[in-house]
Design a protein around this motif. Structure first.
Motif, PDB file in Angstrom:
ATOM      1  N   ASP A 104       0.835  -1.212   0.000  1.00 19.97           N
ATOM      2  CA  ASP A 104       0.000   0.000   0.000  1.00 19.97           C
ATOM      3  C   ASP A 104       0.862   1.250   0.000  1.00 19.97           C
ATOM      4  O   ASP A 104       0.523   2.254  -0.646  1.00 19.97           O
ATOM      5  CB  ASP A 104      -0.916   0.000   1.224  1.00 19.97           C
ATOM      6  CG  ASP A 104      -2.157  -0.847   0.996  1.00 19.97           C
ATOM      7  OD1 ASP A 104      -2.137  -1.673   0.071  1.00 19.97           O
ATOM      8  OD2 ASP A 104      -3.139  -0.664   1.739  1.00 19.97           O
ATOM      9  N   VAL A 105       1.976   1.211   0.729  1.00 16.09           N
ATOM     10  CA  VAL A 105       2.891   2.368   0.758  1.00 16.09           C
ATOM     11  C   VAL A 105       3.497   2.581  -0.616  1.00 16.09           C
ATOM     12  O   VAL A 105       3.595   3.712  -1.091  1.00 16.09           O
ATOM     13  CB  VAL A 105       3.992   2.150   1.820  1.00 16.09           C
ATOM     14  CG1 VAL A 105       4.981   3.318   1.812  1.00 16.09           C
ATOM     15  CG2 VAL A 105       3.376   1.981   3.201  1.00 16.09           C
ATOM     16  N   TYR A 106       3.888   1.476  -1.270  1.00 15.61           N
ATOM     17  CA  TYR A 106       4.463   1.611  -2.608  1.00 15.61           C
ATOM     18  C   TYR A 106       3.444   2.173  -3.605  1.00 15.61           C
ATOM     19  O   TYR A 106       3.764   3.006  -4.461  1.00 15.61           O
ATOM     20  CB  TYR A 106       4.966   0.249  -3.093  1.00 15.61           C
ATOM     21  CG  TYR A 106       6.147  -0.273  -2.323  1.00 15.61           C
ATOM     22  CD1 TYR A 106       7.110   0.598  -1.815  1.00 15.61           C
ATOM     23  CD2 TYR A 106       6.314  -1.648  -2.097  1.00 15.61           C
ATOM     24  CE1 TYR A 106       8.206   0.114  -1.108  1.00 15.61           C
ATOM     25  CE2 TYR A 106       7.405  -2.137  -1.392  1.00 15.61           C
ATOM     26  CZ  TYR A 106       8.344  -1.237  -0.894  1.00 15.61           C
ATOM     27  OH  TYR A 106       9.413  -1.719  -0.194  1.00 15.61           O
ATOM     28  N   LYS A 107       2.199   1.683  -3.501  1.00 17.19           N
ATOM     29  CA  LYS A 107       1.150   2.203  -4.380  1.00 17.19           C
ATOM     30  C   LYS A 107       0.904   3.692  -4.128  1.00 17.19           C
ATOM     31  O   LYS A 107       0.702   4.470  -5.063  1.00 17.19           O
ATOM     32  CB  LYS A 107      -0.140   1.415  -4.180  1.00 17.19           C
ATOM     33  CG  LYS A 107      -0.076  -0.023  -4.676  1.00 17.19           C
ATOM     34  CD  LYS A 107      -1.369  -0.761  -4.381  1.00 17.19           C
ATOM     35  CE  LYS A 107      -1.286  -2.209  -4.859  1.00 17.19           C
ATOM     36  NZ  LYS A 107      -2.526  -2.968  -4.528  1.00 17.19           N
ATOM     37  N   ALA A 108       0.923   4.074  -2.883  1.00 17.09           N
ATOM     38  CA  ALA A 108       0.728   5.489  -2.548  1.00 17.09           C
ATOM     39  C   ALA A 108       1.892   6.327  -3.073  1.00 17.09           C
ATOM     40  O   ALA A 108       1.689   7.454  -3.570  1.00 17.09           O
ATOM     41  CB  ALA A 108       0.588   5.673  -1.045  1.00 17.09           C
ATOM     42  N   ASP A 109       3.108   5.788  -2.972  1.00 17.06           N
ATOM     43  CA  ASP A 109       4.273   6.489  -3.514  1.00 17.06           C
ATOM     44  C   ASP A 109       4.143   6.653  -5.032  1.00 17.06           C
ATOM     45  O   ASP A 109       4.479   7.710  -5.585  1.00 17.06           O
ATOM     46  CB  ASP A 109       5.552   5.707  -3.191  1.00 17.06           C
ATOM     47  CG  ASP A 109       5.943   5.826  -1.715  1.00 17.06           C
ATOM     48  OD1 ASP A 109       5.509   6.810  -1.084  1.00 17.06           O
ATOM     49  OD2 ASP A 109       6.671   4.943  -1.223  1.00 17.06           O
ATOM     50  N   THR A 110       3.667   5.610  -5.695  1.00 18.44           N
ATOM     51  CA  THR A 110       3.497   5.669  -7.153  1.00 18.44           C
ATOM     52  C   THR A 110       2.474   6.735  -7.531  1.00 18.44           C
ATOM     53  O   THR A 110       2.681   7.522  -8.471  1.00 18.44           O
ATOM     54  CB  THR A 110       3.051   4.305  -7.694  1.00 18.44           C
ATOM     55  OG1 THR A 110       4.027   3.313  -7.358  1.00 18.44           O
ATOM     56  CG2 THR A 110       2.876   4.358  -9.196  1.00 18.44           C
ATOM     57  N   THR A 111       1.358   6.755  -6.797  1.00 19.11           N
ATOM     58  CA  THR A 111       0.312   7.753  -7.082  1.00 19.11           C
ATOM     59  C   THR A 111       0.834   9.162  -6.833  1.00 19.11           C
ATOM     60  O   THR A 111       0.541  10.090  -7.604  1.00 19.11           O
ATOM     61  CB  THR A 111      -0.919   7.495  -6.203  1.00 19.11           C
ATOM     62  OG1 THR A 111      -1.411   6.178  -6.452  1.00 19.11           O
ATOM     63  CG2 THR A 111      -2.011   8.509  -6.496  1.00 19.11           C
ATOM     64  N   LEU A 112       1.608   9.339  -5.751  1.00 19.83           N
ATOM     65  CA  LEU A 112       2.153  10.658  -5.442  1.00 19.83           C
ATOM     66  C   LEU A 112       3.116  11.122  -6.531  1.00 19.83           C
ATOM     67  O   LEU A 112       3.050  12.278  -6.982  1.00 19.83           O
ATOM     68  CB  LEU A 112       2.877  10.603  -4.090  1.00 19.83           C
ATOM     69  CG  LEU A 112       3.535  11.917  -3.632  1.00 19.83           C
ATOM     70  CD1 LEU A 112       2.500  13.025  -3.511  1.00 19.83           C
ATOM     71  CD2 LEU A 112       4.279  11.710  -2.312  1.00 19.83           C
ATOM     72  N   ALA A 113       3.993  10.218  -6.986  1.00 19.40           N
ATOM     73  CA  ALA A 113       4.943  10.577  -8.044  1.00 19.40           C
ATOM     74  C   ALA A 113       4.204  10.900  -9.345  1.00 19.40           C
ATOM     75  O   ALA A 113       4.554  11.841 -10.070  1.00 19.40           O
ATOM     76  CB  ALA A 113       5.933   9.440  -8.274  1.00 19.40           C
ATOM     77  N   SER A 114       3.157  10.112  -9.641  1.00 18.97           N
ATOM     78  CA  SER A 114       2.367  10.371 -10.846  1.00 18.97           C
ATOM     79  C   SER A 114       1.661  11.725 -10.767  1.00 18.97           C
ATOM     80  O   SER A 114       1.581  12.459 -11.761  1.00 18.97           O
ATOM     81  CB  SER A 114       1.346   9.246 -11.035  1.00 18.97           C
ATOM     82  OG  SER A 114       0.529   9.501 -12.175  1.00 18.97           O
ATOM     83  N   SER A 115       1.163  12.064  -9.574  1.00 21.49           N
ATOM     84  CA  SER A 115       0.492  13.358  -9.384  1.00 21.49           C
ATOM     85  C   SER A 115       1.470  14.514  -9.543  1.00 21.49           C
ATOM     86  O   SER A 115       1.119  15.555 -10.122  1.00 21.49           O
ATOM     87  CB  SER A 115      -0.170  13.408  -8.003  1.00 21.49           C
ATOM     88  OG  SER A 115      -1.163  12.414  -7.875  1.00 21.49           O
ATOM     89  N   GLN A 116       2.682  14.334  -9.025  1.00 25.20           N
ATOM     90  CA  GLN A 116       3.704  15.375  -9.191  1.00 25.20           C
ATOM     91  C   GLN A 116       4.054  15.570 -10.668  1.00 25.20           C
ATOM     92  O   GLN A 116       4.222  16.696 -11.143  1.00 25.20           O
ATOM     93  CB  GLN A 116       4.948  15.013  -8.378  1.00 25.20           C
ATOM     94  CG  GLN A 116       4.731  15.087  -6.867  1.00 25.20           C
ATOM     95  CD  GLN A 116       5.901  14.526  -6.073  1.00 25.20           C
ATOM     96  OE1 GLN A 116       6.654  13.670  -6.588  1.00 25.20           O
ATOM     97  NE2 GLN A 116       6.059  14.964  -4.837  1.00 25.20           N
TER      98      GLN A 116
END
Length: 438
Positions: free
Chosen positions: A182-194
């Motif tokens: 879940d942390v990795y998925k959240a990191d991926t979403t955050l990087a994609s949003s940036q």
């Protein structure tokens, strides 16, 4: 005389040379409305200035045509020295003034003048068409920038949600309630949003630079524009397609230009025919000559000479030039008639297409508003469910993605609606009313 005054409210800043506007090097401070942008564009853009200069040229050419209704007056001075039998004679001096006036030519002069007037009217409509197209381009760039601004705001909002998801996933992982995935998925979403935010900002810079270039400002400057007012433009959605076509027939510049060109071709054909008929002119001449420097001018002097007369001239044979010129003028008139009909057909199709696109844009906006409302509520509910362990991170990521897409679609549909409405106004040749809110 209203043939090119559809944009009279825009022309003065060009016609009278608004130096303060034309010489600006930086964008005016403060929030710029759409009308401010239009005024700046018409004042500064070389395309509109060149179109106006072309119209002025046609205006002066038309005025030159009135010369045929006035007398033609010429004055001359001469000095000569004869040579004969290897001997030079005395200097001789002379002066003369002559005038001629065309009395009657079976209407050819009038036909020529009417042709130039019709050509000037066509130039006026062409200028009007150029201005309307330029204004429509500015409207499109204006709303593209508003759309780009809205996309940046949406991307910033999505980034905040992604950060919230990242913080929530970290806390739940530390509490041992979720897996590291879940942390990795959240990191991926955050990087994609940036990344999406940077792309939105880059797109905004390009759109802003496009608008500034149309205003003849450097593309790297900043400009702040006002969002659309709550009520803007005419209620074209309440008008039927037949009503819009009726307006287009009366106001659309290319239709009026085609009609003026047809009139000019008709007068040109008449002029070519009348060229084969006689013309009657009156003339008068007064001269004075002396073969010595000691002579003095006097009304009683025998050195005065002059004449008056009336002449009739008629072309008999010009190598068939007049005959072929008439046939060419008749062909030009036929072509002008067909061009007018073709322009009418194309214009009616433009009105129909613009109207249908606008009605579709209304429907699309309604659907995107519903979609945005649903996606916003779904993201809110899904985020709450994830926080209490009743949804997965994948569910939340999906909800975030759907919300971002819904925001983009709604932004695009909202501003596209106003561009489509301006397209209807352009299609009927009355974009000014859209800007004035009539």
């Amino acid at each position: 005389m209203k043939f090119f005054y559809v944009f009279a409210c825009f022309v003065p800043i060009i016609a009278f040379g608004a130096d303060d506007c034309a010489t600006m090097r930086t964008v005016p401070s403060g929030v710029q409305t759409l009308q401010d942008i239009i005024n700046l564009g018409l004042c500064r853009n070389p395309q509109t200035a060149a179109a106006y200069a072309s119209l002025r040229s046609r205006h002066f050419n038309k005025n030159a045509g009135y010369a045929s209704y006035l007398p033609n007056v010429r004055a001359g001075l001469s000095a000569d020295k004869g040579y004969a039998n290897k001997d030079w004679g005395d200097w001789g001096y002379g002066a003369s003034i002559s005038a001629s006036y065309l009395i009657f030519d079976f209407g050819k002069r009038t036909a020529d003048m009417n042709q130039m007037i019709a050509a000037y009217r066509a130039a006026g409509f062409d200028y009007d068409e150029n201005i309307q197209n330029f204004v429509y381009g500015l409207i499109g760039s204006y709303y593209e920038l508003l759309n780009a601004d809205a996309d940046v705001e949406s991307a910033e909002s999505a980034l905040k949600v992604a950060k919230t998801a990242k913080d929530t996933a970290d806390k739940k992982f530390k509490a041992g309630s979720v897996a590291k995935a879940d942390v990795y998925k959240a990191d991926t979403t955050l990087a994609s949003s940036q990344l999406s935010l940077e792309r939105a900002k880059n797109n905004r810079e390009i759109v802003k630079g496009t608008l500034l270039t149309k205003l003849s400002f450097p593309a790297n400057q900043e400009i702040t524009i006002a969002d659309m007012p709550s009520s803007f433009g005419s209620n074209v959605e309440n008008e039927s397609i037949d009503e819009l076509i009726k307006v287009a027939r009366e106001k659309r510049p290319d239709l009026l230009k085609a009609s003026a060109n047809k009139d000019a071709a008709w007068h040109k054909r008449n002029s070519a025919f009348l060229k084969n008929l006689p013309s009657i002119s009156a003339s008068a001449r007064l001269g004075w000559g002396d073969d010595s420097l000691s002579g003095t001018f006097s009304p009683e002097s025998e050195k005065l000479n002059g004449s008056i007369g009336i002449s009739v001239s008629m072309p008999i044979f010009a190598g068939f030039a007049n005959m072929y010129g008439l046939r060419a003028a008749e062909s030009d008139y036929d072509r002008a008639k067909y061009n007018e009909q073709q322009t009418k057909n194309a214009a009616m199709m433009d009105v129909f297409t613009a109207y249908q696109n606008y009605k579709t844009a209304q429907t699309v906006l309604t659907h995107t508003e519903s979609l945005l409302k649903s996606a916003t509520e779904n993201e809110r509910v899904t985020s709450g469910m994830y926080k209490v362990g009743r949804a997965t991170m994948l569910d939340w990521q999906t909800a975030q993605s759907e919300l971002i897409n819904a925001q983009k679609q709604n932004n695009s549909a909202k501003y596209d609606l106003f561009v489509k409405r301006a397209a209807v106004a352009l299609a009927i040749g009355d974009i000014k009313s859209e800007l004035e809110g009539e």
